[in-house]
Enzyme design. Structure first.
Site, PDB file in Angstrom:
ATOM      1  N   GLY A 100      58.936 -23.517 -63.309  1.00 43.57           N
ATOM      2  CA  GLY A 100      58.751 -24.087 -62.001  1.00 43.57           C
ATOM      3  C   GLY A 100      57.568 -25.370 -62.066  1.00 43.57           C
ATOM      4  O   GLY A 100      56.600 -25.015 -62.136  1.00 43.57           O
ATOM      5  N   GLY A 138      60.669 -28.692 -59.505  1.00 42.72           N
ATOM      6  CA  GLY A 138      59.760 -29.750 -59.984  1.00 42.72           C
ATOM      7  C   GLY A 138      58.519 -29.999 -59.537  1.00 42.72           C
ATOM      8  O   GLY A 138      58.037 -28.519 -59.130  1.00 42.72           O
ATOM      9  N   CYS A 158      69.247 -17.600 -57.252  1.00 38.09           N
ATOM     10  CA  CYS A 158      69.854 -18.619 -56.921  1.00 38.09           C
ATOM     11  C   CYS A 158      69.631 -18.750 -55.183  1.00 38.09           C
ATOM     12  O   CYS A 158      70.251 -17.790 -54.813  1.00 38.09           O
ATOM     13  CB  CYS A 158      71.078 -18.920 -57.409  1.00 38.09           C
ATOM     14  SG  CYS A 158      71.699 -20.368 -56.481  1.00 38.09           S
TER      15      CYS A 158
HETATM   16  C1  LIG Z   1      70.033 -28.809 -61.033  1.00 41.80           C
HETATM   17  C2  LIG Z   1      69.630 -27.574 -60.998  1.00 41.80           C
HETATM   18  C3  LIG Z   1      70.285 -26.520 -61.410  1.00 41.80           C
HETATM   19  C4  LIG Z   1      70.043 -25.111 -61.483  1.00 41.80           C
HETATM   20  N1  LIG Z   1      70.952 -24.159 -61.874  1.00 41.80           N
HETATM   21  C5  LIG Z   1      70.407 -22.756 -62.183  1.00 41.80           C
HETATM   22  C6  LIG Z   1      71.175 -21.751 -62.352  1.00 41.80           C
HETATM   23  O1  LIG Z   1      72.531 -22.029 -62.648  1.00 41.80           O
HETATM   24  N2  LIG Z   1      70.682 -20.791 -62.599  1.00 41.80           N
HETATM   25  C7  LIG Z   1      69.266 -20.500 -62.387  1.00 41.80           C
HETATM   26  O2  LIG Z   1      68.946 -19.243 -62.828  1.00 41.80           O
HETATM   27  N3  LIG Z   1      68.494 -21.493 -62.262  1.00 41.80           N
HETATM   28  C8  LIG Z   1      69.206 -22.560 -61.901  1.00 41.80           C
HETATM   29  N4  LIG Z   1      68.216 -23.557 -61.602  1.00 41.80           N
HETATM   30  C9  LIG Z   1      66.665 -23.315 -61.568  1.00 41.80           C
HETATM   31  C10 LIG Z   1      65.836 -23.596 -62.658  1.00 41.80           C
HETATM   32  O3  LIG Z   1      66.333 -22.853 -63.711  1.00 41.80           O
HETATM   33  C11 LIG Z   1      64.309 -23.312 -62.661  1.00 41.80           C
HETATM   34  O4  LIG Z   1      64.120 -22.070 -62.304  1.00 41.80           O
HETATM   35  C12 LIG Z   1      64.013 -24.301 -61.342  1.00 41.80           C
HETATM   36  O5  LIG Z   1      64.428 -25.759 -61.409  1.00 41.80           O
HETATM   37  C13 LIG Z   1      62.246 -24.567 -61.620  1.00 41.80           C
HETATM   38  O6  LIG Z   1      61.975 -25.112 -62.704  1.00 41.80           O
HETATM   39  P1  LIG Z   1      61.652 -26.524 -62.793  1.00 41.80           P
HETATM   40  O7  LIG Z   1      60.917 -27.113 -61.609  1.00 41.80           O
HETATM   41  O8  LIG Z   1      61.251 -27.008 -64.468  1.00 41.80           O
HETATM   42  O9  LIG Z   1      63.079 -27.242 -62.724  1.00 41.80           O
HETATM   43  C14 LIG Z   1      68.582 -24.684 -61.297  1.00 41.80           C
HETATM   44  C15 LIG Z   1      67.817 -25.895 -61.278  1.00 41.80           C
HETATM   45  C16 LIG Z   1      68.263 -27.025 -60.979  1.00 41.80           C
HETATM   46  C17 LIG Z   1      67.082 -28.398 -60.575  1.00 41.80           C
END
Ligand SMILES: Cc1cc2nc3c(=O)[nH]c(=O)nc-3n(C[C@H](O)[C@H](O)[C@H](O)COP(=O)(O)O)c2cc1C
Ligand SMILES: Cc1cc2nc3c(=O)[nH]c(=O)nc-3n(C[C@H](O)[C@H](O)[C@H](O)COP(=O)(O)OP(=O)(O)OC[C@H]3O[C@@H](n4cnc5c(N)ncnc54)[C@H](O)[C@@H]3O)c2cc1C
Ligand SMILES: Cc1cc2nc3c(=O)[nH]c(=O)nc-3n(C[C@H](O)[C@H](O)[C@H](O)COP(=O)(O)OP(=O)(O)OC[C@H]3O[C@@H](n4cnc5c(N)ncnc54)[C@H](O)[C@@H]3O)c2cc1C
Ligand SMILES: Cc1cc2nc3c(=O)[nH]c(=O)nc-3n(C[C@H](O)[C@H](O)[C@H](O)COP(=O)(O)O)c2cc1C
Ligand code: FES
Ligand code: FES
Lengths: 249, 306, 306, 249
Positions: free
Chosen positions: B238, B212, B127
């Protein structure tokens, strides 16, 4: 974020304000904005008027609503949205049931579709946006019926084809419990929960896996009946479950 | 019809599309909904030792190419979490994401997760916007190694290590995490959003994580780099928004994928859309199962000929 | 009308919109065209000691959120470069980008650039996809420090250090480069593109650099982090496509910006569009010159109140 | 990258092929694709037919064009585009002047707008896509006029309102030099330079700051006359200037 300018702020009562703003926003009654001003948090706020220029009507609860109430004509004001679904269009005889600031959201509807309005508040001073012929209930009897708006409405329930409801969770819960299952009216309820994202991804507003912000905010009564968590507990900012103490909101 | 079932470590999954941590997984009701709507498995929001309210709103900001967020690891704390999941019906399909500031916290969390009847954890070592945890821990190879050794040594949990892309040498980090059963790649990119009229930051925390469509090329590179060097099980995440995106991750070595931000664009149908697209692709390209395409572009020499 | 003139180091520029290195700057004719069409200044393609043909095509791949490229530092070599620019009329508005594998190469290049009548170099310490140069050099703080010390010690060139965002600690790198007159932030992100039907990489070199709208949030964060710590002159670059994007960089501390990938969407009118938008913004927001907004969001306390 | 499938490959002569492919591509005569097949580079290629299904016609120069020539019906074939501008629509009397594979690009135009075609090649075996009544020139006189297509065309130049030209840079240069400035025809020339990106950002195709791929490939004769570099030097893959040895292409 979008921004627009304040046209005017009108004080409705000791702590309720209507802010009209200059924007070509296209929204339907029941939709909300995520609103932000410097010095505050970003908070969900229903449109109390979806015509042009649109408006919001709010009670000053804490830092953000207070910051908004201090804006002057010409000041900037920032928002995302409109978000959420909208109240379905009625036909036949219509009633509105508002508890507290729930009237803000219903007001946009009342302006478009005539109906009987039932309004509840703790006391006379808490009333706002009152129109001619509104049926008023106050907890202390300082205005209108002494008791809850639910008790005021129930005896009249059989009269209506479409009923729109917005108010505190405990009020809605009471309404659902007291209404028989054989009620003929279509009943639509706008729910309120803590909202962080407003666009259906953070899960902070969810009730039994249903997101108030994106799947709602407006649900029909059967959908709400199926939410076993509704009226039982809500969640705080951490996601922790907090049970309702009966009657408290 | 081609099979899209897969396996991560010892975990066999009906389909490879998982819910990412932090999106629609704060409440057990929503986790269940994802599983019902077609997720192969779901990762919970990251859970810490104690309750955290997270940052004030605004905690998200939508931009043209994705999303910025700094929710701030809001979570009810492990005890409240365990309580909520007491009677949860599908614990085998839930991966519990945990975060901590040191080996001990991770150790406490992992033991408690196991006692509560779960068998998989995802370690949030990545994070990018909370002090003292997440990527601040996860950028230190030695600490990463210790945390994983501790959990593997004292529990029988399957351990997925979610790594940070905000580093000079991701492969070195992956090697430090090699005792994990799988890698999850990637978490968000450290980023900032600006509002030019208020001249304020888009997020209350100023710095946030970028997710995103805009981060997909970086995620693909991460999966490629790590798969090429380790050939381990990888969960790709991702920017995945379409089944085509998912295929790209599989071709580079991912065996499963997670979706997060895509919910903004596709909502719950994301699971069935990706699963169907994937299965149609395998059929029309003449593959009988997902496994046939995993890593084919990285296996030796496969990209010669350009 | 508000003034949009600016200054980077000792270089006063009529307007703050510059052409980025590697885009429409292989030929002196195109550099001149950019200056005529409204660029405040133009950075050349990176020049090395000897001629390089670069990678085979495909060297670029357009994606939804920007562009992937691995051109491979094709360039005619410093001697051919100097020959081409012999009679160039606007040398003061040209920043010569140079790359090398060690201190000596940078030293040779810088001296030759100065002899040829130029007074500014941009050091490419950040190209993410060519072995032995670019970010492989630029990720080593000691080497960066040495290169800059050498050039500042033996020439009177203005030195701009273009740093890599593909690192764990950009601020440490910036500090190593503090003898430079300005920072240029950022170069492309290391990334990969995949073609799912041919099951080949989008670029012949496999790994490339990611630019365009999708990297803007990362570029903003880089400018913010470095400006906050160093308060030095910064040229912002990465995903700037509109005047609003440009304003975001100025608010975080950039004094000038470069545009590259935006040419795909806006072509040469990019200069006049950004300059006009910027000047209108300053007017309508009540600022009399660009300088008034540079870094205002970072200066102490400016972001309190969220 | 897009992809489509080969419908058929037809051999036109010893080293020129026409590939027809299955795609709903919408292109205008004069536009080109950036084309790729596994085992090759990505190369620019004009559409020799912009109807549906479209086609390209190419000479096998090196590894890529050879790889393309080996494709079979049903094989996949990858491309970006179409890119570049297109030949303006003619009116009045029309002539086409093609040197070498320049005929490929003009062919898409010839199919749509009738006109007199002048074709030049080194020798008879190099001719391809010949239509009835084409005016042919060969360097060795093995077919038609012995000499260059420029010399064949010049005496007829006064006859035409619209003239379209595509061929090697030295041929085009010779044409421009030999045509008087007082020629009444509108003359449009499609240029060819080394291309890496095809979309106007890499600068490898630029002549005096004008990009062949995005500002062209088609220019009117005055634009080309103003290019002081045209016919004098080109650039190799590094961007290094290489002067033309007169007569060599
Ligand atoms: C609103 C939000 C909250 C997130 N909270 C966490 C979290 O608590 N722990 C974690 O490992 N990743 C967290 N992430 C990261 C996502 O799990 C993921 O790795 C990242 O968003 C990339 O994937 P995506 O493009 O499909 O969203 C969060 C992402 C978003 C957008
Ligand atoms: C969909 C929706 C529409 C709303 N429409 C209106 C309206 O039209 N008029 C009106 O007066 N109020 C409305 N509210 C409630 C309004 O959002 C809160 O009054 C506001 O957030 C209080 O912020 P504060 O900083 O002033 O107070 P705080 O000091 O932060 O809190 C006061 C109370 O507001 C509630 N609250 C705080 N933050 C949030 C949040 N992010 N989401 C939901 N509730 C929160 C909490 O229950 C808290 O107890 C609406 C809420 C929702 C969810
Ligand atoms: C706009 C445009 C349209 C074209 N249309 C046609 C056409 O319709 N038919 C046809 O036969 N040819 C056409 N060409 C030329 C064609 O692109 C080359 O024949 C092809 O690139 C050769 O590649 P190769 O690998 O087979 O040969 P190589 O061995 O790479 O080179 C042979 C020759 O091709 C040229 N060439 C190589 N790469 C490129 C490149 N990226 N861009 C331009 N030229 C290059 C060089 O001059 C070289 O001398 C066109 C070129 C351009 C710029
Ligand atoms: C095709 C292309 C070639 C590039 N070549 C160079 C280069 O030679 N030297 C360099 O320092 N940066 C190079 N860059 C990086 C750009 O200068 C710039 O840092 C990056 O593209 C981000 O800006 P943008 O999003 O505005 O394009 C190149 C970028 C592209 C797209
Ligand atoms: S407020 Fe985030 S899901 Fe509803
Ligand atoms: S081929 Fe790149 S600019 Fe023309």
């Amino acid at each position: 974020m979008e921004h627009s300018r304040v046209i005017e702020i009108t004080r409705q009562n000791k702590d309720v304000f209507t802010l009209r703003f200059d924007s070509s926003i296209k929204a339907k009654p029941g939709q909300f904005l995520m609103l932000w001003v410097p010095g505050g948090k970003e908070v969900p706020m229903s449109l109390s008027d979806t015509s042009n220029p649109a408006a919001i009507t709010f009670r000053t609860f804490g830092e953000t609503t207070r910051a908004i109430s201090l804006l002057k004509a010409g000041d900037r004001f920032y928002y995302r949205g409109p978000y959420g679904n909208s109240y379905p269009v009625p036909s036949g005889k219509v009633a509105y049931i508002a508890g507290g600031t729930g009237l803000a959201s219903l007001n946009a509807m009342i302006m478009k579709y005539a109906g009987d309005v039932f309004v509840g508040a703790r006391t006379k001073e808490d009333l706002f946006l009152l129109g001619d012929g509104y049926n008023v209930a106050t907890d202390d009897g300082s205005a209108g019926f002494k008791g809850t708006v639910v008790d005021l409405f129930i005896p009249n329930a059989w009269k209506y084809d479409y009923v729109y409801v917005c108010g505190p969770e405990q009020m809605v819960k009471a309404l659902i419990d007291k209404l028989g299952k054989d009620i003929k009216a279509r009943i639509y309820i706008s729910l309120e929960r803590l909202m962080k994202c407003g666009i259906g991804i953070c899960d902070s507003c969810s009730i039994n896996g249903i997101r108030v912000c994106r799947d709602g905010t407006i649900f029909n009564i059967d959908q709400v009946r199926n939410m076993s968590e509704f009226g039982v507990f809500k969640r705080n900012e951490s996601g922790k479950i907090e049970f309702f103490v009966n009657g408290k909101r | 019809m081609a099979s899209i079932s897969t396996r991560i470590g010892t975990f066999s999954i009906e389909n490879p599309v998982l819910l990412a941590s932090g999106i629609l997984d704060e409440t057990s009701g929503s986790i269940l909904r994802s599983l019902r709507e077609g997720a192969g498995a779901a990762v919970t929001k990251s859970i810490g030792v104690t309750e955290r309210k997270g940052y004030s709103t605004p905690v998200i900001s939508e931009i043209k190419t994705g999303l910025l967020n700094a929710v701030g690891l809001s979570n009810p704390g492990i005890e409240n979490f365990v309580e909520e999941y007491k009677n949860f019906p599908e614990k085998r399909k839930v991966v519990v994401s945990i975060f901590g500031g040191n080996v001990e916290e991770f150790s406490i969390l992992a033991r408690r997760v196991e006692q509560a009847g779960f068998d998989k954890v995802e370690l949030n070592l990545s994070c990018p916007h909370v002090k003292g945890v997440g990527s601040e821990v996860g950028q230190d190879p030695e600490l990463v190694e210790e945390i994983i050794a501790e959990i593997k040594g004292h529990t029988s949990l399957q351990v997925w290590a979610k790594l940070s892309p905000n580093v000079t040498d991701l492969v070195a980090l992956a090697k430090a995490a090699q005792k994990a059963d799988a890698y999850v790649l990637i978490n968000t990119l450290r980023a900032i959003g600006v509002e030019i009229y208020s001249r304020k930051f888009s997020l209350s925390n100023v710095v946030g994580g970028y997710s995103g469509p805009g981060i997909k090329p970086v995620a693909l590179r991460a999966v490629y780099d790590v798969y090429k060097e380790t050939q381990k099980d990888i969960v790709g995440v991702g920017g995945i928004t379409t089944w085509e995106d998912a295929v790209e991750f599989f071709l580079l070595g991912a065996r499963a994928i997670e979706v997060g931000t895509a919910f903004i664009y596709e909502d719950y149908p994301i699971y069935s859309k990706i699963n169907k697209g994937l299965s149609d692709y395998l059929d029309s390209e003449g593959f009988s199962r997902l496994d046939d395409i995993v890593g084919v572009m990285v296996k030796d020499g496969a990209f010669k000929g350009h």
